[in-house]
Design an enzyme around this catalytic site. Structure first.
Site, PDB file in Angstrom:
ATOM      1  N   GLU A 144      31.161  23.137  23.319  1.00 35.73           N
ATOM      2  CA  GLU A 144      32.100  23.082  22.205  1.00 35.73           C
ATOM      3  C   GLU A 144      33.544  23.010  22.714  1.00 35.73           C
ATOM      4  OE1 GLU A 144      31.953  26.466  19.543  1.00 35.73           O
ATOM      5  OE2 GLU A 144      34.032  26.107  18.961  1.00 35.73           O
ATOM      6  N   ARG A 183      35.224  30.833  28.749  1.00 33.69           N
ATOM      7  CA  ARG A 183      35.335  31.966  27.825  1.00 33.69           C
ATOM      8  C   ARG A 183      36.326  32.987  28.371  1.00 33.69           C
ATOM      9  NH1 ARG A 183      31.941  32.893  23.669  1.00 33.69           N
ATOM     10  NH2 ARG A 183      30.545  31.321  24.526  1.00 33.69           N
ATOM     11  N   SER A 186      36.258  22.872  16.843  1.00 34.01           N
ATOM     12  CA  SER A 186      35.473  23.298  15.696  1.00 34.01           C
ATOM     13  C   SER A 186      36.311  22.987  14.470  1.00 34.01           C
ATOM     14  CB  SER A 186      35.212  24.799  15.821  1.00 34.01           C
ATOM     15  OG  SER A 186      34.227  25.196  14.914  1.00 34.01           O
ATOM     16  N   ARG A 202      41.153  36.762  22.496  1.00 34.87           N
ATOM     17  CA  ARG A 202      39.875  37.196  21.914  1.00 34.87           C
ATOM     18  C   ARG A 202      39.229  38.270  22.777  1.00 34.87           C
ATOM     19  NH1 ARG A 202      37.441  31.481  19.455  1.00 34.87           N
ATOM     20  NH2 ARG A 202      39.396  30.984  18.349  1.00 34.87           N
ATOM     21  N   ARG A 257      39.336  24.420  27.844  1.00 36.31           N
ATOM     22  CA  ARG A 257      38.057  23.710  27.929  1.00 36.31           C
ATOM     23  C   ARG A 257      38.270  22.217  28.191  1.00 36.31           C
ATOM     24  NH1 ARG A 257      33.809  26.642  23.680  1.00 36.31           N
ATOM     25  NH2 ARG A 257      34.046  28.704  24.632  1.00 36.31           N
TER      26      ARG A 257
END
Length: 426
Positions: free
Chosen positions: A348, A276, A351, A261, A390
């Site tokens: 998070e 991130r 999702s 990303r 994560r």
RNA sequence: GGAGAGAUGGCUGAGUGGCUGAAAGCGAUCGCCUGCUAAGCGAUUGUACGACCCAAAAGUUGUACCGGGGGUUCGAAUCCCCCUCUCUCCGCCA
């Protein structure tokens, strides 16, 4: 994308929902283009019909050696008119398509209205937050002290937002991947797939990353390939342009992949640690099912994700994303947020979304219903099961010990070749 | 990288300018026949977008679609050009 007929027939409702979603769509322009398209279509189809009939007559006359020159001359002008209209039609359809492809999905009726993440209601919490008799450290400190995470060398070879895992750290990442894949394949009934990490433009469009979010993607220079931001893209597109048998549904897939990303627009956010990254690992669950069962499937999908944390013994909460926080393609999304003591917050980690027929319509994924014999778009869903980096963060921060070591959760020990604790050698 | 061969419906596979949305076979569905099964017989076996009708469904009708795009022609699955993908051989390579 939404069904063009649905938009046409429910213009006010769609416009209202898009306002709730904070999407600015030109519906007046849509109506004009839609009408224009149908007007041209009507005329061009009438002319084509005429041409077909006359051409047949020409063929018949030629066969019987009758003169057909007059008809041929006549059709010359009809054909050029058709060509002109077809060009016009192509332009209108391209404009209409550009508009429709950037309209997000309709939120499901059960999705709460809200402006942003602060309005997402918590629907359940699980587990106990660990208590420490010292102040818990963030994972990057733990990882660097144990020499299992190396951000500065990652910066040297790649740049910011990359990580190098080392020794037991690398092993932990791999252990989590295998643990998650085993759980979902052996207990939850998913079929494992391993796909390309680069896909073409059509696949990215099918799941909704394109055309609107190209700046979030890495594109491979000199090619028309994009690095996948999630295995959702290759796995959902596995069945693009297919008509599946009803008896094969539901289909459950689970796929490990690296994810890439660009993180454009998130400068300054989560700049430290694994949260991130430009590249991270994820185990992704994807479902294809019949429309009438997709909301039940969303619940079970979310529980499948939560079970990973339960087995790891990590506290979490699950929230429903409100209209203002919902992703572009999703009709309803639950986020699972793991407790991260080093951050002092829930973050998070999964999702889980029901896209209803939004992706299926873009990607042309349908099934034939046996009772009616008709083809229908099916529903697609996906959810992280889980984001692996994560999860490493959650393990390091929740299982950290006062002496700087990190205990390994019981279920991971076999995957760590019997190692039950990561401690620095010196 | 070089040379060649291909891409047609759920599948196999015919079709080289009009009567082909597409032969034939297989598979599937329904019916008939039949102690059961098998065999046999018959029928059915598109998708998209419009128009009409309409509460809706159904129905009627038109157009498009034979890998994708463009061209020639009154008319293209069929001829021409470009692209993509697949296969075979040679070279290279983890």
């Amino acid at each position: 994308m939404l069904d063009i007929k649905y938009i046409r027939d429910n213009l006010d409702l769609v416009a209202r929902k898009m306002t709730e979603r904070r999407a600015d769509i030109d519906f007046a322009g849509f109506s004009i283009l839609d009408q224009k398209r149908r007007d041209i279509l009507k005329e061009v189809e009438g002319l084509r019909s005429e041409r077909n009939n006359v051409s047949k007559e020409i063929g018949r006359r030629k066969k019987t050696k009758e003169d057909a020159q007059e008809l041929i001359d006549q059709m010359g002008s009809v054909s050029s008119r058709i060509k002109k209209l077809e060009d016009e039609l192509k332009g209108v359809e391209a404009e209409l398509n550009d508009l429709i492809m950037v309209i997000p999905n309709m939120p499901h009726a059960s999705v709460p209205a809200g402006a942003g993440s602060e309005d997402n209601p918590v629907i359940r919490t699980w587990g106990e937050k660990p208590s420490f008799n010292f102040s818990p450290r963030p994972h990057w400190e733990i990882g660097e002290a144990l020499n299992i995470l190396d951000f500065s060398r990652a910066a040297k070879i790649a740049g910011a937002r990359f990580a190098v895992y080392r020794g037991a750290g690398a092993r932990l990442e791999r252990a989590l991947i295998n643990f998650m894949l085993d759980l979902h394949t052996e207990v939850h009934g998913y079929t494992e797939v391993l796909t390309p990490y680069m896909v073409n433009r059509q696949a990215m469009t099918g799941t909704g990353q394109l055309p609107k979010f190209e700046e979030d993607l890495f594109k491979v220079a000199g090619t028309d390939y994009f690095l996948i931001p999630t295995a959702e893209v290759p796995v959902t597109n596995l069945h693009n342009s297919e008509i599946l048998d009803e008896r094969d549904l539901p289909l459950y897939y689970v796929s490990y992949s690296a994810c890439f990303r660009a993180e454009a627009g998130s400068y300054g956010k989560d700049t430290r640690g694994l949260i991130r990254q430009h590249q991270f690992n994820k185990v992704e669950m994807v479902k294809f099912c019949k429309p009438e069962s997709s909301y039940d499937e969303l619940e079970s999908l979310t529980f499948n994700a939560e079970e990973v944390l339960q087995r790891l013994g990590i506290a979490y909460r699950t929230v429903t994303l409100c209209t203002g926080d919902l992703g572009f393609s999703s009709a309803k999304t639950y986020d699972v947020e793991a407790w991260m003591p080093g951050q002092g917050d829930y973050r998070e980690i999964s999702s889980c979304s029901n896209f209803e027929d939004f992706q299926a319509r873009r990607a042309g994924i349908r099934f034939r219903r046996e009772s009616t014999g008709k083809v229908e778009h099916l529903h697609t869903l996906n959810g992280s099961g889980l984001a692996v980096g994560r999860t490493v963060v959650a393990v390091l921060e929740n299982y950290q010990q006062e002496d700087g070591s990190v205990k390994i959760p019981e279920v991971l020990i076999p995957y760590m070749n019997g190692v039950d604790r990561i401690a620095s050698i010196k």
